[in-house]
Design a protein around this motif. Structure first.
Motif, mmCIF file in Angstrom:
data_model
loop_
_atom_site.group_PDB
_atom_site.id
_atom_site.type_symbol
_atom_site.label_atom_id
_atom_site.label_comp_id
_atom_site.label_asym_id
_atom_site.label_seq_id
_atom_site.Cartn_x
_atom_site.Cartn_y
_atom_site.Cartn_z
ATOM 1 N N THR A 174 0.841 -1.195 0.000
ATOM 2 C CA THR A 174 0.000 0.000 0.000
ATOM 3 C C THR A 174 0.876 1.246 0.000
ATOM 4 O O THR A 174 1.885 1.312 0.699
ATOM 5 C CB THR A 174 -0.918 0.015 1.246
ATOM 6 O OG1 THR A 174 -1.718 -1.172 1.228
ATOM 7 C CG2 THR A 174 -1.817 1.238 1.241
ATOM 8 N N VAL A 175 0.447 2.237 -0.810
ATOM 9 C CA VAL A 175 1.168 3.508 -0.912
ATOM 10 C C VAL A 175 0.178 4.649 -0.883
ATOM 11 O O VAL A 175 -0.837 4.633 -1.602
ATOM 12 C CB VAL A 175 1.978 3.585 -2.230
ATOM 13 C CG1 VAL A 175 2.751 4.911 -2.300
ATOM 14 C CG2 VAL A 175 2.918 2.407 -2.367
ATOM 15 N N VAL A 176 0.450 5.655 -0.067
ATOM 16 C CA VAL A 176 -0.282 6.912 -0.085
ATOM 17 C C VAL A 176 0.735 8.010 -0.407
ATOM 18 O O VAL A 176 1.689 8.202 0.356
ATOM 19 C CB VAL A 176 -0.952 7.224 1.264
ATOM 20 C CG1 VAL A 176 -1.698 8.556 1.201
ATOM 21 C CG2 VAL A 176 -1.892 6.100 1.675
ATOM 22 N N HIS A 177 0.551 8.686 -1.524
ATOM 23 C CA HIS A 177 1.512 9.718 -1.958
ATOM 24 C C HIS A 177 0.810 11.061 -2.001
ATOM 25 O O HIS A 177 -0.090 11.291 -2.798
ATOM 26 C CB HIS A 177 2.059 9.364 -3.336
ATOM 27 C CG HIS A 177 3.132 10.299 -3.814
ATOM 28 N ND1 HIS A 177 4.276 10.552 -3.097
ATOM 29 C CD2 HIS A 177 3.230 11.049 -4.955
ATOM 30 C CE1 HIS A 177 5.039 11.406 -3.761
ATOM 31 N NE2 HIS A 177 4.437 11.732 -4.884
ATOM 32 N N TRP A 178 1.225 11.943 -1.099
ATOM 33 C CA TRP A 178 0.612 13.245 -0.921
ATOM 34 C C TRP A 178 1.570 14.314 -1.445
ATOM 35 O O TRP A 178 2.662 14.498 -0.901
ATOM 36 C CB TRP A 178 0.301 13.448 0.561
ATOM 37 C CG TRP A 178 -0.214 14.795 0.983
ATOM 38 C CD1 TRP A 178 -0.556 15.841 0.183
ATOM 39 C CD2 TRP A 178 -0.463 15.213 2.323
ATOM 40 N NE1 TRP A 178 -0.996 16.893 0.943
ATOM 41 C CE2 TRP A 178 -0.941 16.536 2.260
ATOM 42 C CE3 TRP A 178 -0.314 14.601 3.567
ATOM 43 C CZ2 TRP A 178 -1.269 17.263 3.401
ATOM 44 C CZ3 TRP A 178 -0.650 15.330 4.697
ATOM 45 C CH2 TRP A 178 -1.124 16.640 4.611
ATOM 46 N N THR A 179 1.178 14.966 -2.525
ATOM 47 C CA THR A 179 1.994 16.024 -3.119
ATOM 48 C C THR A 179 1.501 17.374 -2.613
ATOM 49 O O THR A 179 0.318 17.707 -2.733
ATOM 50 C CB THR A 179 1.906 15.991 -4.655
ATOM 51 O OG1 THR A 179 2.267 14.688 -5.118
ATOM 52 C CG2 THR A 179 2.851 17.012 -5.268
ATOM 53 N N LEU A 180 2.431 18.153 -2.062
ATOM 54 C CA LEU A 180 2.068 19.470 -1.540
ATOM 55 C C LEU A 180 2.334 20.527 -2.600
ATOM 56 O O LEU A 180 3.249 20.406 -3.401
ATOM 57 C CB LEU A 180 2.884 19.795 -0.272
ATOM 58 C CG LEU A 180 2.462 19.041 0.990
ATOM 59 C CD1 LEU A 180 2.983 17.628 1.007
ATOM 60 C CD2 LEU A 180 2.935 19.761 2.217
ATOM 61 N N SER A 181 1.544 21.576 -2.564
ATOM 62 C CA SER A 181 1.726 22.666 -3.512
ATOM 63 C C SER A 181 3.027 23.381 -3.188
ATOM 64 O O SER A 181 3.365 23.591 -2.011
ATOM 65 C CB SER A 181 0.562 23.665 -3.402
ATOM 66 O OG SER A 181 -0.654 23.017 -3.706
#
Length: 273
Positions: free
Chosen positions: A266-273
């Protein structure tokens, strides 16, 4: 908030004991576990435990932004315990447990909590990465798993050695000198790795179960920076696909000794501005 999430069970049609979810400014990832070949003592099962705890934790940490993440986790463990302590044997040695990674953005900072061997990967704007993993389980495991790694993954002998190894690990769970993981007892939350980093220094935040980090920490086929490049270009599903391809090239665990030929990933990838 730009979040991409992918999760696959170890085998098609098999229950996925990982759980991941995100809300505004927050995300959680849990990797459920039991003892190989043993009954859990819980009528609900490991997947129920990790998903129920994960959902409660995400709800608690978003509803109470001033409450420290370790307290949020402890409260969530208490609630899950109350849901099944009357119907399940929570004193049983193989009672369900779970790793926990939790992040929450608030007041210009990213708070984090890591318990167990799942990984939080922080990347700054210059491409530098910081991997935060609770190493206590690995440190204990290295002392015990020599007989397991000497055998072909999936063989009857490997299965028997793996069961003995995990039984030994159970005796060191949630006690000094061993390792800590979310289970029936809320005090484990107090042993999590916690911290905070300035939010404006981060380009991305990634939560990974150990089935997804194999490409880096077990197979050594990629670096953390290379993993982030895959996530940025193609997303979490492609990363998991590459893990599965590597596992398929070594089904017996001769090149890369491991407990399971394939694992929930499982992967959660959160890209921030």
């Amino acid at each position: 908030m730009n979040v991409a999430l992918a999760s696959l069970p170890a085998e098609p049609g098999q229950a996925n004991e990982d759980f991941a979810a995100a809300a505004a400014g927050a995300a959680v990832l849990l990797d459920g576990a039991g003892v190989a070949g043993a009954e859990t003592g819980c009528t609900h099962g490991i997947a129920w435990f990790s998903s129920t705890l994960g959902g409660l934790l995400l709800s608690t940490m978003t509803a109470h932004p001033a409450q420290p993440l370790a307290e949020c986790l402890a409260d969530s463990i208490r609630v899950v315990r109350s849901l099944h302590e009357d119907s399940c044997d929570l004193s049983y040695r193989a009672s369900p447990t779970s790793t926990v990674v939790a992040v929450r953005a608030d007041a210009g900072a990213l708070e984090y909590l890591v318990l167990g061997d799942s990984t939080l990967l922080l990347a700054d704007h210059d491409g530098k990465t910081t991997a935060i993993t609770d190493q206590r389980l690995d440190e204990v495991g290295k002392r015990l798993r020599g007989p397991v790694d000497a055998l072909a993954t999936g063989s009857p002998e490997h299965a028997a050695a793996l069961a003995e190894y995990r039984d030994s690990l159970t005796g060191l769970r949630n006690r000094p000198g061993g390792f800590w993981i979310a289970g029936p007892h809320p005090q484990a939350a107090g042993h999590a790795l916690v911290g905070a980093v300035p939010l404006d220094t981060l380009a991305s935040v990634t939560l990974l179960s150990d089935g997804a980090t194999r490409l880096v920490d077990s197979f050594e086929l990629a670096t953390w920076e290379g993993m982030l490049a895959v996530l940025g270009l193609s997303g979490p599903a492609e990363l998991i696909h590459r893990v599965r391809a590597a596992e398929a090239d070594d089904p017996d665990g001769r090149r890369w000794p491991r407990g399971k030929a394939q694992d929930d990933a499982t992967v959660v990838h959160w890209t921030l501005s």
